[in-house]
Design a protein around this motif. Structure first.
Motif, PDB file in Angstrom:
ATOM      1  N   ASN A 140       0.869  -1.164   0.000  1.00 27.75           N
ATOM      2  CA  ASN A 140       0.000   0.000   0.000  1.00 27.75           C
ATOM      3  C   ASN A 140       0.913   1.224   0.000  1.00 27.75           C
ATOM      4  OD1 ASN A 140      -2.342   1.459   0.085  1.00 27.75           O
ATOM      5  ND2 ASN A 140      -3.012   0.723   2.069  1.00 27.75           N
ATOM      6  N   ALA A 141       0.327   2.394  -0.054  1.00 24.33           N
ATOM      7  CA  ALA A 141       1.159   3.596  -0.032  1.00 24.33           C
ATOM      8  C   ALA A 141       0.414   4.744   0.625  1.00 24.33           C
ATOM      9  CB  ALA A 141       1.549   4.001  -1.460  1.00 24.33           C
ATOM     10  N   ASN A 142       1.146   5.487   1.422  1.00 26.47           N
ATOM     11  CA  ASN A 142       0.669   6.777   1.955  1.00 26.47           C
ATOM     12  C   ASN A 142      -0.543   6.672   2.869  1.00 26.47           C
ATOM     13  OD1 ASN A 142       2.645   7.903   0.290  1.00 26.47           O
ATOM     14  ND2 ASN A 142       1.213   8.061  -1.413  1.00 26.47           N
ATOM     15  N   GLU A 143      -0.966   5.468   3.168  1.00 24.37           N
ATOM     16  CA  GLU A 143      -2.134   5.300   4.017  1.00 24.37           C
ATOM     17  C   GLU A 143      -1.942   4.029   4.831  1.00 24.37           C
ATOM     18  OE1 GLU A 143      -6.261   5.915   2.453  1.00 24.37           O
ATOM     19  OE2 GLU A 143      -6.451   3.817   3.041  1.00 24.37           O
ATOM     20  N   LEU A 246      -4.426   1.142 -21.907  1.00 20.40           N
ATOM     21  CA  LEU A 246      -3.531   2.298 -22.016  1.00 20.40           C
ATOM     22  C   LEU A 246      -2.482   2.280 -20.902  1.00 20.40           C
ATOM     23  CD1 LEU A 246      -6.096   5.121 -22.860  1.00 20.40           C
ATOM     24  CD2 LEU A 246      -4.100   4.482 -24.242  1.00 20.40           C
ATOM     25  N   PHE A 247      -2.912   1.928 -19.696  1.00 21.33           N
ATOM     26  CA  PHE A 247      -1.977   1.855 -18.576  1.00 21.33           C
ATOM     27  C   PHE A 247      -0.850   0.875 -18.919  1.00 21.33           C
ATOM     28  CE2 PHE A 247      -0.280   0.269 -14.605  1.00 21.33           C
ATOM     29  CZ  PHE A 247      -0.190   1.393 -13.804  1.00 21.33           C
ATOM     30  N   LEU A 248      -1.268  -0.304 -19.463  1.00 17.87           N
ATOM     31  CA  LEU A 248      -0.274  -1.345 -19.725  1.00 17.87           C
ATOM     32  C   LEU A 248       0.621  -1.002 -20.912  1.00 17.87           C
ATOM     33  CD1 LEU A 248      -2.439  -4.517 -19.069  1.00 17.87           C
ATOM     34  CD2 LEU A 248      -0.704  -3.493 -17.580  1.00 17.87           C
ATOM     35  N   CYS A 255       7.072   1.264 -13.471  1.00 22.28           N
ATOM     36  CA  CYS A 255       7.256   1.818 -12.123  1.00 22.28           C
ATOM     37  C   CYS A 255       6.159   1.414 -11.143  1.00 22.28           C
ATOM     38  CB  CYS A 255       7.291   3.342 -12.179  1.00 22.28           C
ATOM     39  SG  CYS A 255       8.715   3.992 -13.059  1.00 22.28           S
ATOM     40  N   HIS A 256       4.994   1.023 -11.673  1.00 21.90           N
ATOM     41  CA  HIS A 256       3.862   0.732 -10.795  1.00 21.90           C
ATOM     42  C   HIS A 256       3.410  -0.716 -10.955  1.00 21.90           C
ATOM     43  CE1 HIS A 256       3.096   4.901  -9.670  1.00 21.90           C
ATOM     44  NE2 HIS A 256       3.207   5.256 -10.939  1.00 21.90           N
ATOM     45  N   ALA A 257       3.020  -1.319  -9.858  1.00 22.50           N
ATOM     46  CA  ALA A 257       2.427  -2.648  -9.918  1.00 22.50           C
ATOM     47  C   ALA A 257       0.919  -2.532  -9.781  1.00 22.50           C
ATOM     48  CB  ALA A 257       2.986  -3.517  -8.800  1.00 22.50           C
ATOM     49  N   ILE A 258       0.202  -3.341 -10.567  1.00 20.49           N
ATOM     50  CA  ILE A 258      -1.214  -3.576 -10.313  1.00 20.49           C
ATOM     51  C   ILE A 258      -1.332  -5.092 -10.275  1.00 20.49           C
ATOM     52  CG2 ILE A 258      -3.569  -3.362 -11.191  1.00 20.49           C
ATOM     53  CD1 ILE A 258      -2.879  -0.733 -12.411  1.00 20.49           C
ATOM     54  N   ARG A 259      -1.483  -5.638  -9.092  1.00 21.90           N
ATOM     55  CA  ARG A 259      -1.499  -7.098  -8.960  1.00 21.90           C
ATOM     56  C   ARG A 259      -2.664  -7.683  -9.748  1.00 21.90           C
ATOM     57  NH1 ARG A 259      -2.550  -7.955  -3.654  1.00 21.90           N
ATOM     58  NH2 ARG A 259      -2.339  -5.746  -3.166  1.00 21.90           N
ATOM     59  N   GLY A 260      -2.379  -8.761 -10.476  1.00 18.28           N
ATOM     60  CA  GLY A 260      -3.401  -9.341 -11.327  1.00 18.28           C
ATOM     61  C   GLY A 260      -3.247  -8.882 -12.772  1.00 18.28           C
ATOM     62  N   THR A 261      -2.318  -7.964 -13.032  1.00 20.83           N
ATOM     63  CA  THR A 261      -2.012  -7.546 -14.402  1.00 20.83           C
ATOM     64  C   THR A 261      -0.495  -7.708 -14.591  1.00 20.83           C
ATOM     65  OG1 THR A 261      -1.362  -5.239 -14.040  1.00 20.83           O
ATOM     66  CG2 THR A 261      -3.727  -5.700 -14.088  1.00 20.83           C
ATOM     67  N   ILE A 267       9.091   0.958  -8.533  1.00 20.94           N
ATOM     68  CA  ILE A 267       9.719   2.253  -8.250  1.00 20.94           C
ATOM     69  C   ILE A 267       8.702   3.197  -7.594  1.00 20.94           C
ATOM     70  CG2 ILE A 267      10.685   4.326  -9.358  1.00 20.94           C
ATOM     71  CD1 ILE A 267      11.957   2.374 -11.417  1.00 20.94           C
ATOM     72  N   GLY A 268       7.465   3.151  -8.073  1.00 28.16           N
ATOM     73  CA  GLY A 268       6.413   4.013  -7.527  1.00 28.16           C
ATOM     74  C   GLY A 268       5.425   3.206  -6.696  1.00 28.16           C
TER      75      GLY A 268
END
Ligand SMILES: [Cu+2]
Length: 330
Positions: A140-143, A246-248, A255-261, A267-268
């Motif tokens: 998670n991040a920032n929360e 578009l994200f992919l 830099c970003h993970a989206i689990r399941g993709t 990095i981010g």
């Protein structure tokens, strides 16, 4: 002149007092560790005020007192007592009091072991890692969500420079040092949102590096954690599918993970459940499709110097799709 000075003083006074009313204040403690720091703050403030008063009285006597009184104040003995003995005793008492108040641990809370949460300070956001009961790791991040009345053991470290973890109403402030892990145990004794802020200047947009600790009733916390363990929801609408594609295809996944993709960058911040976070980009704005879009295109304007390049490549409909997709990841 006097009038404008008075109103300036009133504005400054009101502004500094408004910092004391809760979300991010040492003087509004929400748990045992924070409460002890608040007591210490008042003890130090009270002692300081008493000493100031005594010094002002002594000055008054020295200027206006009777002759014998002034003679007594001028003796070497007065200097030895009030200049050496009293400060030594007072400072020793305050030191013992401070060490005692800040060393006392936080009770583990009802029944169970403390919950362990890793927080890594990054320029300029917070990487948060949970271990779910089944052993799976949740990023998670920032929360940081925690259950009330249960001790939480934070393992704090840094990925780059020194940061400092500070949630004033719960406790802290503890430095996050590269290559070293520091532990901090906190407990929230009522539900609420408690704001924190990096408390060690770490360059660039350090002032825009905030975090939120959200204390929840235990059942809500369990439900939240169970949802966080899951991979990202599949988009169901056409716009959502376009946003995901578009994200992919735009390099975000480097830099970003989206689990399941296939996106698995680290990095981010992990974006698997971005839509479930209250705030975006370390406390910049509340999470919404509009703010996500603004951050993707204009992040260097709203958080200058941050480590994400601005993406001005998307047409308005594409931007709507990609921001909508990310917002739907609850
Ligand atoms: Cu900082």
């Amino acid at each position: 002149m006097i009038n404008s000075q008075l109103s300036l003083a009133a504005i400054i006074g009101a502004a500094s007092l408004s910092g004391c009313d809760g979300v991010q204040s040492v003087l509004a403690p929400q748990g045992p560790a924070g409460a002890r720091i608040a007591v210490l703050a008042w003890v130090l403030f009270g002692t300081g005020a008493a000493i100031l008063l005594a010094v002002l009285l002594a000055i008054g006597f020295a200027l206006r007192g009777s002759q014998p009184m002034r003679a007594r104040l001028g003796q070497v003995r007065a200097v030895a007592v009030f200049g050496i003995a009293v400060p030594t005793v007072v400072l020793t008492i305050l030191l013992v009091c401070g060490v005692w108040l800040t060393q006392a641990g936080v009770p583990a809370g009802e029944g169970a072991d403390p919950i362990r949460i890793e927080v890594v300070g990054e320029q300029w956001w917070w990487r948060v890692g949970y271990l779910a009961p089944d052993g799976r790791k949740v990023a998670n991040a920032n929360e940081i969500r925690i259950p009330v009345n249960r001790a939480v053991e934070f393992a704090l470290t840094s990925a780059d420079v020194i940061h400092s973890f500070w949630v004033p109403s719960l406790g802290g402030k503890v430095d996050m040092i590269p290559g070293r892990t520091t532990n901090l145990r906190l407990l929230a004794d009522r539900p609420g949102v408690f704001r924190g802020q990096c408390a060690e200047y770490c360059g660039g947009p350090h002032a825009l590096m905030a975090l939120e600790v959200i204390a929840l009733p235990p059942s809500e916390y369990e439900a939240w954690l169970a949802a966080q363990v899951e991979p990202a929801a599949e988009p169901t609408t056409e716009a959502g599918k376009l946003g995901k594609a578009l994200f992919l295809s735009s390099g975000c996944g480097a830099c970003h993970a989206i689990r399941g993709t296939p996106a698995s960058g680290s990095i981010g911040p992990d974006l698997t459940h971005l839509g479930s976070r209250r705030m975006l980009a370390a406390g910049w704005r509340p999470t919404s499709q509009e703010h996500i879009a603004r951050f993707i295109a204009g992040n260097q304007l709203v958080k200058p110097g941050n480590r994400m390049p601005p993406f001005g490549i998307f047409a308005p409909t594409e931007m709507e799709a990609i921001a909508g997709y990310l917002e739907s990841l609850r």
